[in-house]
Design a protein around this motif. Structure first.
Motif, PDB file in Angstrom:
ATOM      1  N   PRO A  65      18.194  64.389  12.004  1.00 45.69           N
ATOM      2  CA  PRO A  65      17.551  63.889  10.784  1.00 45.69           C
ATOM      3  C   PRO A  65      16.442  62.872  11.048  1.00 45.69           C
ATOM      4  O   PRO A  65      15.605  62.633  10.170  1.00 45.69           O
ATOM      5  N   PHE A  66      16.415  62.271  12.228  1.00 44.82           N
ATOM      6  CA  PHE A  66      15.364  61.287  12.521  1.00 44.82           C
ATOM      7  C   PHE A  66      14.100  62.010  13.010  1.00 44.82           C
ATOM      8  O   PHE A  66      14.202  62.992  13.750  1.00 44.82           O
ATOM      9  N   PRO A  67      12.904  61.511  12.654  1.00 48.81           N
ATOM     10  CA  PRO A  67      11.680  62.093  13.220  1.00 48.81           C
ATOM     11  C   PRO A  67      11.526  61.691  14.691  1.00 48.81           C
ATOM     12  O   PRO A  67      12.040  60.647  15.107  1.00 48.81           O
ATOM     13  N   VAL A  70      10.665  58.192  16.227  1.00 47.12           N
ATOM     14  CA  VAL A  70      11.653  57.118  16.440  1.00 47.12           C
ATOM     15  C   VAL A  70      11.860  56.848  17.930  1.00 47.12           C
ATOM     16  O   VAL A  70      12.144  55.718  18.322  1.00 47.12           O
ATOM     17  N   GLN A  73       9.306  54.408  18.772  1.00 48.36           N
ATOM     18  CA  GLN A  73       9.615  53.161  18.060  1.00 48.36           C
ATOM     19  C   GLN A  73      10.762  52.419  18.754  1.00 48.36           C
ATOM     20  O   GLN A  73      10.741  51.186  18.886  1.00 48.36           O
ATOM     21  N   MET A  74      11.752  53.181  19.207  1.00 47.76           N
ATOM     22  CA  MET A  74      12.873  52.522  19.897  1.00 47.76           C
ATOM     23  C   MET A  74      12.441  52.009  21.275  1.00 47.76           C
ATOM     24  O   MET A  74      12.911  50.965  21.719  1.00 47.76           O
ATOM     25  N   ASN A  77      11.025  48.845  20.631  1.00 48.30           N
ATOM     26  CA  ASN A  77      12.129  47.915  20.348  1.00 48.30           C
ATOM     27  C   ASN A  77      12.783  47.443  21.655  1.00 48.30           C
ATOM     28  O   ASN A  77      13.111  46.258  21.803  1.00 48.30           O
ATOM     29  N   GLY A  82      14.761  43.994  21.106  1.00 46.69           N
ATOM     30  CA  GLY A  82      15.550  44.027  19.877  1.00 46.69           C
ATOM     31  C   GLY A  82      16.699  45.013  19.837  1.00 46.69           C
ATOM     32  O   GLY A  82      17.453  45.036  18.862  1.00 46.69           O
ATOM     33  N   ALA A  83      16.851  45.817  20.870  1.00 44.67           N
ATOM     34  CA  ALA A  83      17.870  46.876  20.823  1.00 44.67           C
ATOM     35  C   ALA A  83      19.196  46.390  21.395  1.00 44.67           C
ATOM     36  O   ALA A  83      19.283  45.334  22.031  1.00 44.67           O
ATOM     37  N   THR A 171      23.332  61.672  16.273  1.00 44.58           N
ATOM     38  CA  THR A 171      22.804  60.532  15.546  1.00 44.58           C
ATOM     39  C   THR A 171      22.686  60.860  14.067  1.00 44.58           C
ATOM     40  O   THR A 171      21.693  61.435  13.621  1.00 44.58           O
TER      41      THR A 171
ATOM     42  N   THR B  17      19.168  48.171  14.440  1.00 40.96           N
ATOM     43  CA  THR B  17      18.477  49.359  14.968  1.00 40.96           C
ATOM     44  C   THR B  17      19.397  50.216  15.833  1.00 40.96           C
ATOM     45  O   THR B  17      19.328  50.213  17.068  1.00 40.96           O
ATOM     46  N   PRO B  19      22.180  54.001  14.949  1.00 44.01           N
ATOM     47  CA  PRO B  19      22.837  54.803  13.916  1.00 44.01           C
ATOM     48  C   PRO B  19      24.084  54.070  13.400  1.00 44.01           C
ATOM     49  O   PRO B  19      24.773  53.397  14.178  1.00 44.01           O
ATOM     50  N   GLY B 303      21.962  39.408  18.125  1.00 44.68           N
ATOM     51  CA  GLY B 303      20.668  39.507  18.788  1.00 44.68           C
ATOM     52  C   GLY B 303      19.822  40.711  18.444  1.00 44.68           C
ATOM     53  O   GLY B 303      18.615  40.699  18.671  1.00 44.68           O
ATOM     54  N   MET B 304      20.430  41.755  17.893  1.00 46.22           N
ATOM     55  CA  MET B 304      19.654  42.972  17.655  1.00 46.22           C
ATOM     56  C   MET B 304      18.684  42.805  16.496  1.00 46.22           C
ATOM     57  O   MET B 304      18.935  42.077  15.541  1.00 46.22           O
ATOM     58  N   ALA B 305      17.562  43.525  16.598  1.00 50.39           N
ATOM     59  CA  ALA B 305      16.598  43.576  15.506  1.00 50.39           C
ATOM     60  C   ALA B 305      17.096  44.526  14.419  1.00 50.39           C
ATOM     61  O   ALA B 305      17.824  45.482  14.704  1.00 50.39           O
ATOM     62  N   ALA B 310      12.016  45.652  13.427  1.00 50.72           N
ATOM     63  CA  ALA B 310      11.482  46.376  14.583  1.00 50.72           C
ATOM     64  C   ALA B 310      10.479  47.439  14.187  1.00 50.72           C
ATOM     65  O   ALA B 310       9.834  48.029  15.058  1.00 50.72           O
ATOM     66  N   VAL B 312      11.251  50.329  12.972  1.00 54.98           N
ATOM     67  CA  VAL B 312      11.823  51.629  13.350  1.00 54.98           C
ATOM     68  C   VAL B 312      12.193  52.364  12.065  1.00 54.98           C
ATOM     69  O   VAL B 312      12.782  51.770  11.153  1.00 54.98           O
ATOM     70  N   ALA B 315      16.901  56.757   9.045  1.00 56.55           N
ATOM     71  CA  ALA B 315      17.053  58.186   8.716  1.00 56.55           C
ATOM     72  C   ALA B 315      16.993  58.386   7.211  1.00 56.55           C
ATOM     73  O   ALA B 315      17.421  57.538   6.450  1.00 56.55           O
TER      74      ALA B 315
END
Lengths: 315, 315
Positions: A65-67, A70, A73-74, A77, A82-83, A171, B17, B19, B303-305, B310, B312, B315
């Motif tokens: 479902p995500f384009p 992403v 973009q990740m 991130n 930020g992840a 996901t 950020t 699922p 800590g995560m964005a 971000a 991002v 979905a």
């Protein structure tokens, strides 16, 4: 592996102030790290984490479902911290490098032809291998929209069984999406069934899967112990395992993924994940968290007093 | 528990950020810590580890190959920093305090009379409770030659079944010793069968088991989340659970012990240990190692964005 160093580590474990074997897998891990590092007192001073990212033509089949944007973009991130993988690497002391593999040039849709040709496959293997630096341990992870479908295809192609066994929700997918995913996987695997294991890596895998294989081989040659992440990472190296299981002797599996196919992969490879916390994020997060267990094993191995040093009566 | 804080933590998890749900139990742990600490952004700045040590009259039955002097020797080892628990507390940032409970005055042999009278039991509960300091989390552990027999007796007394179900190899015992241990446990439990759960704690438990109960109650009142260690720690609080299961709502179980009785205890309490690494050392080692998982949960939570931060696509 240095059998002498491993045996010296095992012998040291027997002298530490605890009943023999009472640290369970922590003792095995100390011995494992000693064997691969070639020291009876292994260390984790420098730990590299490598996250490979790729995009996948099979997304044209509508399996996620995500384009695909992403993925980039990740990666951004990851680069700005930020992840989840950033937080876990910082917590457990791993140096994170993200390698984005031609994100603007997705692989081909494996339901119509090979995802990668030989030159693309070799290049991705090479980029994985050259990203590996000398370190005391290596954490491997991945990011790529659609790559749980790629992983299911690799697992199904290498281990057989029913395609549905290897397909999870990935996901954000629901049950209908899952059935569709299994059908896409079955079609792709059937199309490329005649290939060798490494041929299947090219035909079904993405660049990040090939890069993970390249990194695992490079680490094997440099005797660097590896922490694989979860389902997608483990499926990525299934072609290596099919070619020769010993290629994965230096690999641990960080965590048992919530993806249903992971259990079958681990069982086939005879590897038991270190953690089982219902995670299914990827990025190397399960491996980075499991690094804490390795650090615990070495903290005990290196820091504990022996019975003689502590003046404790042995049984 | 602060339901509002827990719900805010849960809501935050949904914006990060990744699922939804992909961090598995790490998400649950963030919510759990938020609820008990009363903050949507819980912290683990100060973590206390308490290890209680005691000696046991039931050692007169020959249920352990180590002499009781080892309890004091191990306490000295804790104090000089040479034990496994010292290394794991240092690694994961917990402040360790060891409380030796009248080691030169073992409890009575529970196969002939109650191990502790009411005054002794209350004193041990009190010493456990007063040892608890204000902290963001509390790790509990124990040391006491013979106390896997004590734990088996408490588990058998509270949960019933066959005595052999609850008896493992303990510290260095073999199969013959194990059968003897089961017989000793069955005899003790039968002698004190008419007692209430807390009466069984007095009759079968040792001082460190009662102190663990006292610490758990004190932490409950102060809303401090608790990480219990393995089999002996979990068995120690079985009388509290039998009195009122809600008394353990703030408790997590650090690891699944290799002692066979642990699984049954955890199942009865409806608690799934965080780690399963074949450890059976005690001292709080499984809980101290599991602290790393809690730190991982909060590193991600704090800590995560978010998707918005971000940039991002969600979905």
């Amino acid at each position: 592996q240095d059998a002498g160093a491993a045996q010296m580590a095992r012998a040291r474990q027997g002298t530490l102030t605890k009943p023999p074997g009472s640290l369970g897998r922590l003792e095995d891990l100390a011995e494992f790290l000693a064997g691969w590092q070639g020291h009876a007192m292994p260390a984790l001073d420098k730990v590299q984490a490598l996250v490979f990212a790729g995009n996948h033509g099979v997304c044209a089949q509508g399996i996620n479902p995500f384009p695909q944007e992403v993925t980039a973009q990740m990666v951004a991130n990851f680069e700005t911290g930020g992840a989840a993988i950033n937080q876990l690497c910082r917590l457990n002391g791993a140096d994170l490098t993200v390698v984005a593999l031609d994100l603007d040039r997705p692989t081909a849709d494996f339901t119509s032809r090979a995802a990668m040709d030989d030159a693309e496959t070799l290049e991705a293997l090479q980029r994985g291998a050259t990203a590996v630096q000398q370190a005391d341990a290596l954490i491997l992870g991945e990011m790529g929209i659609g790559n749980s479908t790629v992983a299911a295809a690799l697992a199904h192609a290498i281990l057989g069984g029913d395609a549905q066994l290897w397909v999870g929700r990935g996901t954000g997918s629901d049950a209908t999406a899952r059935a569709h995913k299994a059908e896409v996987v079955a079609r792709g695997v059937a199309l490329h069934a005649a290939r060798t294991p490494m041929g299947k890596l090219a035909a079904l895998g993405g660049r990040e899967q090939a890069a993970i294989c390249g990194a695992v081989i490079a680490a094997r040659l440099a005797r660097i112990p590896v922490l694989l992440d979860g389902f997608i990472c483990t499926a990525s190296v299934a072609p290596l395992w099919a070619a020769n299981p010993a290629l994965l002797d230096h690999c641990l599996i960080g965590h048992a993924s919530a993806e249903p196919g992971h259990n079958g992969l681990c069982a086939a490879m005879g590897k038991r994940p270190l953690l089982d916390l219902g995670m299914a994020l990827g990025e190397g997060t399960g491996a980075a968290l499991a690094l804490g267990v390795l650090r615990g094993a070495l903290a005990c191995h290196r820091g504990m007093a022996t019975f003689a040093e502590a003046g404790v009566s042995d049984a």
